[in-house]
Design a protein around this motif. Structure first.
Motif, PDB file in Angstrom:
ATOM      1  N   LEU A  22      31.910  41.294  34.488  1.00  0.00           N
ATOM      2  CA  LEU A  22      33.094  41.864  35.136  1.00  0.00           C
ATOM      3  C   LEU A  22      32.955  43.373  35.330  1.00  0.00           C
ATOM      4  O   LEU A  22      33.279  43.891  36.407  1.00  0.00           O
ATOM      5  N   TRP A  26      32.920  44.802  39.094  1.00  0.00           N
ATOM      6  CA  TRP A  26      34.307  45.093  39.429  1.00  0.00           C
ATOM      7  C   TRP A  26      34.477  45.748  40.804  1.00  0.00           C
ATOM      8  O   TRP A  26      35.409  45.391  41.545  1.00  0.00           O
ATOM      9  N   LEU A  29      34.527  42.778  43.025  1.00  0.00           N
ATOM     10  CA  LEU A  29      35.588  41.809  42.780  1.00  0.00           C
ATOM     11  C   LEU A  29      37.004  42.359  42.944  1.00  0.00           C
ATOM     12  O   LEU A  29      37.931  41.615  43.272  1.00  0.00           O
ATOM     13  N   ALA A  30      37.192  43.646  42.694  1.00  0.00           N
ATOM     14  CA  ALA A  30      38.537  44.244  42.633  1.00  0.00           C
ATOM     15  C   ALA A  30      39.424  43.944  43.833  1.00  0.00           C
ATOM     16  O   ALA A  30      40.625  43.692  43.650  1.00  0.00           O
ATOM     17  N   TYR A  32      39.829  41.350  45.368  1.00  0.00           N
ATOM     18  CA  TYR A  32      40.249  39.941  45.335  1.00  0.00           C
ATOM     19  C   TYR A  32      40.938  39.549  44.026  1.00  0.00           C
ATOM     20  O   TYR A  32      41.257  38.380  43.829  1.00  0.00           O
ATOM     21  N   GLU A  33      41.149  40.500  43.148  1.00  0.00           N
ATOM     22  CA  GLU A  33      41.654  40.215  41.804  1.00  0.00           C
ATOM     23  C   GLU A  33      42.946  40.987  41.520  1.00  0.00           C
ATOM     24  O   GLU A  33      43.181  42.046  42.101  1.00  0.00           O
ATOM     25  N   ARG A  36      43.790  44.938  36.407  1.00  0.00           N
ATOM     26  CA  ARG A  36      43.478  44.580  35.019  1.00  0.00           C
ATOM     27  C   ARG A  36      43.519  45.822  34.141  1.00  0.00           C
ATOM     28  O   ARG A  36      43.150  46.916  34.565  1.00  0.00           O
ATOM     29  N   TYR A  40      40.621  44.018  29.358  1.00  0.00           N
ATOM     30  CA  TYR A  40      40.067  42.892  30.113  1.00  0.00           C
ATOM     31  C   TYR A  40      38.542  42.987  30.243  1.00  0.00           C
ATOM     32  O   TYR A  40      37.852  41.973  30.310  1.00  0.00           O
ATOM     33  N   GLY A  93      40.211  28.328  40.739  1.00  0.00           N
ATOM     34  CA  GLY A  93      39.929  29.747  40.911  1.00  0.00           C
ATOM     35  C   GLY A  93      38.515  30.035  40.469  1.00  0.00           C
ATOM     36  O   GLY A  93      38.028  29.423  39.509  1.00  0.00           O
ATOM     37  N   PHE A  95      34.933  33.070  40.714  1.00  0.00           N
ATOM     38  CA  PHE A  95      34.241  34.255  41.229  1.00  0.00           C
ATOM     39  C   PHE A  95      32.776  34.141  40.847  1.00  0.00           C
ATOM     40  O   PHE A  95      32.421  33.474  39.877  1.00  0.00           O
ATOM     41  N   THR A 134      43.052  31.602  49.017  1.00  0.00           N
ATOM     42  CA  THR A 134      42.206  32.776  49.231  1.00  0.00           C
ATOM     43  C   THR A 134      42.995  33.820  50.005  1.00  0.00           C
ATOM     44  O   THR A 134      43.911  33.475  50.768  1.00  0.00           O
ATOM     45  N   ILE A 162      47.628  40.858  44.195  1.00  0.00           N
ATOM     46  CA  ILE A 162      46.193  41.114  44.166  1.00  0.00           C
ATOM     47  C   ILE A 162      45.964  42.582  44.524  1.00  0.00           C
ATOM     48  O   ILE A 162      46.570  43.100  45.470  1.00  0.00           O
TER      49      ILE A 162
END
Length: 178
Positions: A22, A26, A29-30, A32-33, A36, A40, A93, A95, A134, A162
């Motif tokens: 992560l 990140w 990914l950030a 789409y998430e 945090r 985390y 879900g 990733f 999505t 998100i």
């Protein structure tokens, strides 16, 4: 599933590897998430989350998996909100790391999950329906779902918070054969 990609139930000792994955991914990914907190991204924070998810798994409400590719942990895939009775449904879900994105890893992992989810108990979960959402712009994830037989069922406005704001999602479903 290709020999190089495997799906297995998560374990508390995966926490350090998940946290490192992560932290490293990140920036990818950030968008789409959810936002945090710092915990985390720590092994301790991930161990707490995995322990909770495994307790929920024991109660039949969650199925937390990790995705491995060539023996390396490269992602997570979770069935959440498992509902039994006449519904027999769950939310999907997932990733994967940026390094394996676009290489079929997510597609193969979701395929393995679909097989497991629809297989009868006790070896499988005996579910009837899977749902996934999505972001409207996440064409890569939409392609993963479509390659696995999911059909688009609509758009949910302001569905999830998100990247710090309520965002619309395209919803997909797949039902068990027969």
């Amino acid at each position: 599933m290709t020999e190089a990609t495997t799906l297995r139930l998560a374990r508390p000792d995966d926490a350090a590897a998940v946290a490192a994955l992560l932290r490293e991914n990140w920036p990818f990914l950030a968008p789409y998430e959810p936002e945090r907190d710092e915990a985390y991204f720590t092994a301790e924070g991930q161990e707490e989350l995995l322990t909770t998810a495994l307790a929920e798994h024991a109660a039949g409400r969650v199925a937390p998996y990790v995705i491995e590719h060539d023996g390396e942990l490269v992602g997570r895939l979770t069935l959440s909100g498992i509902v039994r009775g006449p519904f027999q449904s769950a939310d999907v879900g997932y990733f994967v790391a940026e390094a394996v994105n676009g290489r079929g890893v997510a597609t193969h992992a979701v395929a393995a999950l679909v097989e497991l989810a629809f297989a009868p108990e006790p070896g499988g979960l005996g579910l009837h329906r899977l749902q996934a959402g999505t972001l409207l712009s996440n064409s890569a994830s939409q392609a993963v779902l479509q390659r696995n037989g999911f059909e688009r069922i609509g758009v949910a406005r302001r569905y999830l918070r998100i990247a710090g704001r309520w965002q619309d999602h395209v919803l997909y479903q797949r039902t068990a054969p027969g």
